[in-house]
Design a protein around this motif. Structure first.
Motif, mmCIF file in Angstrom:
data_model
loop_
_atom_site.group_PDB
_atom_site.id
_atom_site.type_symbol
_atom_site.label_atom_id
_atom_site.label_comp_id
_atom_site.label_asym_id
_atom_site.label_seq_id
_atom_site.Cartn_x
_atom_site.Cartn_y
_atom_site.Cartn_z
ATOM 1 N N ILE A 18 0.823 -1.211 0.000
ATOM 2 C CA ILE A 18 0.000 0.000 0.000
ATOM 3 C C ILE A 18 0.856 1.260 0.000
ATOM 4 C CG2 ILE A 18 -1.801 1.295 1.234
ATOM 5 C CD1 ILE A 18 -2.742 -1.386 -0.022
ATOM 6 N N CYS A 19 1.812 1.349 0.933
ATOM 7 C CA CYS A 19 2.585 2.588 1.068
ATOM 8 C C CYS A 19 4.073 2.443 0.754
ATOM 9 C CB CYS A 19 2.416 3.160 2.473
ATOM 10 S SG CYS A 19 3.210 2.156 3.745
ATOM 11 N N GLY A 20 4.585 1.213 0.684
ATOM 12 C CA GLY A 20 5.983 1.003 0.347
ATOM 13 C C GLY A 20 6.940 0.973 1.521
ATOM 14 N N LYS A 21 6.446 1.192 2.741
ATOM 15 C CA LYS A 21 7.305 1.122 3.926
ATOM 16 C C LYS A 21 7.660 -0.335 4.200
ATOM 17 C CE LYS A 21 5.289 5.151 6.196
ATOM 18 N NZ LYS A 21 4.512 5.629 7.346
ATOM 19 N N PRO A 22 8.698 -0.597 4.995
ATOM 20 C CA PRO A 22 9.039 -1.986 5.326
ATOM 21 C C PRO A 22 7.878 -2.690 6.035
ATOM 22 C CG PRO A 22 10.817 -0.502 5.944
ATOM 23 C CD PRO A 22 9.662 0.359 5.538
ATOM 24 N N ALA A 23 7.602 -3.915 5.633
ATOM 25 C CA ALA A 23 6.513 -4.695 6.227
ATOM 26 C C ALA A 23 6.880 -5.136 7.640
ATOM 27 C CB ALA A 23 6.211 -5.908 5.360
ATOM 28 N N ASP A 37 -6.115 -2.531 6.549
ATOM 29 C CA ASP A 37 -7.523 -2.142 6.408
ATOM 30 C C ASP A 37 -7.794 -1.473 5.063
ATOM 31 O OD1 ASP A 37 -8.126 -3.212 8.867
ATOM 32 O OD2 ASP A 37 -8.137 -1.282 9.917
ATOM 33 N N VAL A 38 -6.854 -0.677 4.570
ATOM 34 C CA VAL A 38 -7.006 -0.062 3.249
ATOM 35 C C VAL A 38 -7.111 -1.152 2.191
ATOM 36 C CG1 VAL A 38 -5.804 1.294 1.476
ATOM 37 C CG2 VAL A 38 -5.901 2.135 3.825
ATOM 38 N N ASP A 39 -6.262 -2.162 2.291
ATOM 39 C CA ASP A 39 -6.288 -3.276 1.331
ATOM 40 C C ASP A 39 -7.609 -4.036 1.418
ATOM 41 O OD1 ASP A 39 -4.673 -5.045 -0.580
ATOM 42 O OD2 ASP A 39 -5.350 -6.484 0.928
ATOM 43 N N LEU A 40 -8.080 -4.320 2.628
ATOM 44 C CA LEU A 40 -9.358 -5.019 2.806
ATOM 45 C C LEU A 40 -10.498 -4.211 2.199
ATOM 46 C CD1 LEU A 40 -11.048 -7.316 3.974
ATOM 47 C CD2 LEU A 40 -11.119 -6.046 6.132
ATOM 48 N N ASN A 41 -10.499 -2.903 2.426
ATOM 49 C CA ASN A 41 -11.541 -2.049 1.859
ATOM 50 C C ASN A 41 -11.522 -2.093 0.332
ATOM 51 O OD1 ASN A 41 -13.648 -0.010 1.952
ATOM 52 N ND2 ASN A 41 -12.079 1.350 1.134
ATOM 53 N N ARG A 42 -10.342 -2.140 -0.245
ATOM 54 C CA ARG A 42 -10.254 -2.215 -1.713
ATOM 55 C C ARG A 42 -10.871 -3.507 -2.232
ATOM 56 N NH1 ARG A 42 -4.196 0.293 -2.804
ATOM 57 N NH2 ARG A 42 -4.740 2.406 -2.152
ATOM 58 N N TRP A 43 -10.659 -4.619 -1.526
ATOM 59 C CA TRP A 43 -11.289 -5.885 -1.931
ATOM 60 C C TRP A 43 -12.800 -5.808 -1.772
ATOM 61 C CZ3 TRP A 43 -9.492 -9.692 -4.743
ATOM 62 C CH2 TRP A 43 -8.119 -9.923 -4.800
ATOM 63 N N LEU A 44 -13.258 -5.302 -0.632
ATOM 64 C CA LEU A 44 -14.695 -5.279 -0.358
ATOM 65 C C LEU A 44 -15.459 -4.298 -1.240
ATOM 66 C CD1 LEU A 44 -14.629 -5.514 3.537
ATOM 67 C CD2 LEU A 44 -15.086 -7.338 1.888
ATOM 68 N N SER A 45 -14.810 -3.235 -1.691
ATOM 69 C CA SER A 45 -15.491 -2.250 -2.518
ATOM 70 C C SER A 45 -15.378 -2.544 -4.010
ATOM 71 C CB SER A 45 -14.963 -0.850 -2.211
ATOM 72 O OG SER A 45 -13.591 -0.756 -2.547
#
Length: 70
Positions: A18-23, A37-45
Motif C-alpha cells: 500500500i505505502c511502500g514502507k518496510p513490512a 484495512d485499506v487493502d481489505l476495503n479495496r477488496w470489499l469495494s
C-alpha cells in the motif's frame, strides 16, 4: 568490507504493497493495521477483482441474460 554469509543469504526486506514502507511481521504483508484495512476495503469495494468467466454463475449454471426472465 567482507559480508558474512548470513548477510548475503538474507532475503530482501519486504515492502508494504500500500505505502511502500518496510513490512512488519505482525501485519504480515503490510506495515500497519491501517494499510491492512485499506487493502481489505479495496477488496470489499470491488477495486480488486479476480477475473472469472462471464457466462457462468457462481453455482456453475449458465448465467441468465438480460431479458430472459419469465
Amino acid at each position: 568490507m567482507n559480508q558474512s554469509p548470513k548477510d548475503s543469504d538474507a532475503p530482501p526486506a519486504k515492502r508494504c504493497p500500500i505505502c511502500g514502507k518496510p513490512a512488519v511481521a505482525q501485519f504480515r504483508a503490510f506495515c500497519s493495521r491501517r494499510c491492512a484495512d485499506v487493502d481489505l476495503n479495496r477488496w470489499l469495494s470491488g477495486v480488486y477483482v479476480v477475473p472469472g468467466k462471464a457466462e457462468e454463475a457462481e453455482d456453475g449454471d449458465p448465467a441468465a441474460e438480460l431479458g430472459d426472465e419469465d
